[in-house]
Enzyme design. Structure first.
Site, PDB file in Angstrom:
ATOM      1  N   ASN A  73     -49.007 -77.571 -52.195  1.00  0.00           N
ATOM      2  CA  ASN A  73     -47.669 -76.991 -52.031  1.00  0.00           C
ATOM      3  C   ASN A  73     -47.787 -75.516 -51.688  1.00  0.00           C
ATOM      4  OD1 ASN A  73     -44.636 -76.684 -52.653  1.00  0.00           O
ATOM      5  ND2 ASN A  73     -45.568 -75.199 -54.054  1.00  0.00           N
ATOM      6  N   GLU A  74     -47.191 -75.111 -50.590  1.00  0.00           N
ATOM      7  CA  GLU A  74     -47.124 -73.692 -50.197  1.00  0.00           C
ATOM      8  C   GLU A  74     -48.451 -72.971 -50.445  1.00  0.00           C
ATOM      9  OE1 GLU A  74     -43.605 -71.827 -51.843  1.00  0.00           O
ATOM     10  OE2 GLU A  74     -42.277 -73.186 -50.759  1.00  0.00           O
ATOM     11  N   GLU A 111     -38.621 -78.951 -49.219  1.00  0.00           N
ATOM     12  CA  GLU A 111     -37.843 -77.979 -50.006  1.00  0.00           C
ATOM     13  C   GLU A 111     -36.854 -77.336 -49.053  1.00  0.00           C
ATOM     14  OE1 GLU A 111     -39.751 -75.177 -52.639  1.00  0.00           O
ATOM     15  OE2 GLU A 111     -41.325 -76.631 -53.139  1.00  0.00           O
ATOM     16  N   GLU A 167     -39.073 -80.397 -60.557  1.00  0.00           N
ATOM     17  CA  GLU A 167     -40.258 -79.584 -60.844  1.00  0.00           C
ATOM     18  C   GLU A 167     -40.249 -79.200 -62.314  1.00  0.00           C
ATOM     19  OE1 GLU A 167     -40.809 -76.156 -58.312  1.00  0.00           O
ATOM     20  OE2 GLU A 167     -42.650 -75.576 -59.367  1.00  0.00           O
TER      21      GLU A 167
HETATM   22  O1  AHR Z   1     -38.044 -74.649 -55.685  1.00  0.00           O
HETATM   23  C1  AHR Z   1     -38.503 -73.455 -56.235  1.00  0.00           C
HETATM   24  C2  AHR Z   1     -39.845 -72.992 -55.678  1.00  0.00           C
HETATM   25  O2  AHR Z   1     -39.685 -72.537 -54.373  1.00  0.00           O
HETATM   26  C3  AHR Z   1     -40.924 -74.039 -55.572  1.00  0.00           C
HETATM   27  O3  AHR Z   1     -41.626 -74.188 -56.747  1.00  0.00           O
HETATM   28  C4  AHR Z   1     -41.825 -73.473 -54.523  1.00  0.00           C
HETATM   29  O4  AHR Z   1     -42.574 -74.448 -53.850  1.00  0.00           O
HETATM   30  C5  AHR Z   1     -40.905 -72.659 -53.649  1.00  0.00           C
HETATM   31  O5  AHR Z   1     -41.424 -71.418 -53.350  1.00  0.00           O
END
Ligand code: AHR
Length: 521
Positions: free
Chosen positions: A183-184, A307, A36
């Site tokens: 994502n999330e 994740e 990331e």
């Molecule tokens: O991996 C760190 C962060 O954790 C990521 O950016 C996010 O998707 C999660 O909350």
């Protein structure tokens, strides 16, 4: 899969393994990584063109990091986030470097130079020999922008974005197979946090359009933790359009036993998600949208655990780079996580440790850019599993007494037993080896176990023939559970030895042991 019989304290535990009980394939994508734009993950982690102290290749990549990724045999890498993706515009990161805009990243409160973008990531994947997995911006991004990115990466037509890729030096399409629908997006910390109803509505339309543009791709739906109504709802709405359902979880406790039992919450989450996925399919017998090009999945979408890790966000806050000094306790937590994935392999299509370098990393580069990588404690279970726990999951029957103290989250205690030994087993038909991974979660005593391996030993083996077993041990003995490698001294590593198979084996306190033996005479 492990079946379990609880026995009273003081009774001898046992582990039985049989080649007759193959349960499911272990998808190699289980050993995936994640990069990331966050802290020193990309810049100073994989990409460091101006570094004068370490070996850097012609692409600006650290060669030691490349070698380490190859050693881990990382099959797929998720990119570019994470929370970062919610405001990421991929076009900022392509074309001549000098013309790329610098942007403010609200997720990690950092400036983003955009020096590393799509083409650099694809090159990195090519050099490492891994597959790319891209996450789409469903925060401030639009469907148009997502379609353009797909065209840039995958199209061989004579169209604007395919030609832009050619202009940027890449003739052939990259053919990126895996794409995440956000994502999330449920998270209060996200830019453009969404409701499940609105997300599902958008995800459906995005999925349809993306599959119309390129029916070869696999789409990953944005789930939550696997046991939330969000997961149930979005699966229900999108089941016929997606190929995998993503869930995320980080576990952690300062307390050793809580830390090493916490990944059992991921095991329950996987089982619950698998049922929700099945339920969604049952409730959608005919599916929804159809195209001649695209046939919906014939079975419930599997899980993409994209994740996962042990993470103490107090020690390593994300907006300060998320660099955690992992200790032996955390390494054993990771070993239990990996046992969970092996046991539940029939539900797992992909898993990605978050993240692969520096940020919550099993691997760290030095802050001064100096040569040599720091292999954090997590590296060792990850390496052992990636090297050996492949092929098929074998059922193990475990008889053991249980830890009955507190768990984190507390609901683990109410939903699943926590035996003192956490076990998984893999049979690699190619090499002909059985690999048994055992974590002794007791930090006070070694545990002697009756081992029933007879049904995995070479045919004709009798008690007068000796069967050599390779033994790999992480932790145990006098190594304190708080021991780290973070300062560059490798206090926690793998100790290799051999053992002549016998009826009993003693698993050292607070350790991971991997026993490996051949089924061939
Ligand atoms: O991996 C760190 C962060 O954790 C990521 O950016 C996010 O998707 C999660 O909350």
């Amino acid at each position: 899969m492990t079946t379990f019989t609880q026995i009273p304290d003081g009774e001898a535990p046992s582990i039985d393994v049989s080649l007759k009980r193959i349960v499911s394939d272990i998808n190699p994508m289980m050993y995936g990584g994640f990069l990331e734009h966050m802290g020193r993950c990309i810049y100073g982690g994989v990409y460091d063109p101006d570094n004068k102290h370490s070996a850097i290749d012609e692409n600006g990549f650290r060669t030691d990091v490349i070698d380490a990724f190859k050693e881990l045999q990382i099959p797929v890498i998720r990119y570019p986030g994470g929370n970062f993706v919610a405001t990421y515009h991929w076009e900022d990161g392509v074309g001549p470097r000098g013309q790329r805009p610098r942007r403010w990243d609200p997720a990690w409160k950092a400036e983003e130079s955009n020096e590393f973008g799509t083409d650099e990531f694809m090159k990195f994947c090519e050099v490492v020999g891994t597959e790319p997995y891209l996450a789409l911006n469903m925060g401030t991004g639009t469907l148009d922008e997502a379609l353009n990115w797909l065209e840039y990466c995958n199209s061989d037509r004579n169209t604007y974005y395919a030609n832009l890729r050619r202009k940027n030096g890449r003739e052939k399409p990259y053919n990126v197979k895996y794409w995440a629908l956000g994502n999330e997006t449920w998270g209060p910390w996200q830019v453009e946090e969404d409701t499940k109803e609105n997300y599902a509505k958008r995800a459906k339309q995005w999925a349809k359009a993306l599959k119309l543009a390129d029916p070869r791709i696999e789409l990953i739906l944005c789930g939550k933790n696997g046991h939330d109504d969000w997961d149930r709802y979005v699966l229900q709405e999108c089941v016929d359009l997606v190929d995998m359902h993503s869930i995320h979880l980080y576990t952690y406790s300062h307390d050793f036993k809580e830390n090493v039992t916490a990944p059992l919450s991921a095991e329950r989450a996987i089982q619950i998600t698998a049922s929700l996925s099945e339920l969604a399919l049952i409730n959608n017998p005919t599916g929804g949208w159809r195209s001649n090009d695209y046939s919906p999945p014939a079975s419930p979408p599997k899980i993409c655990f994209d994740e996962w890790n042990v993470y103490d966000d107090q020690q390593a806050p994300g907006d300060q780079g998320g660099e955690q000094a992992y200790n032996l306790s955390d390494a054993l937590g990771v070993a239990v996580w990996l046992n969970v994935f092996i046991r539940q392999s029939k539900h797992i299509a992909m898993a990605n440790i978050a993240q692969s370098v520096n940020v919550l990393g099993p691997l760290s580069t030095r802050k001064d850019g100096g040569p040599g990588l720091i292999r954090q404690t997590l590296w060792w279970p990850l390496l052992l599993f990636s090297k050996y726990m492949r092929g098929k999951t074998l059922n193990v029957h475990l008889r053991a007494s249980t830890y009955n103290g507190s768990t984190f989250p507390s609901w683990i205690r109410k939903t699943t037993p926590t035996p003192w030994l956490d076990v998984s087993c893999a049979y690699d038909e190619v090499s002909g080896f059985v690999n048994l991974a055992v974590v002794n979660i007791d930090d006070t005593q070694d545990i002697t176990v009756d081992l029933g391996l007879q049904e995995t030993l070479p045919a004709g083996l009798t008690t007068d023939k000796q069967q050599e077993v390779q033994v790999f041990t992480v932790g145990g003995g006098e190594i304190d559970v708080k021991t780290t490698n973070f300062d560059g001294v490798e206090r926690v590593g793998v100790v290799e030895s051999t053992w002549i198979a016998g009826p009993k084996y003693t698993f050292p306190k607070h350790s991971l042991t991997l026993l490996r033996w051949s089924v061939k005479a």
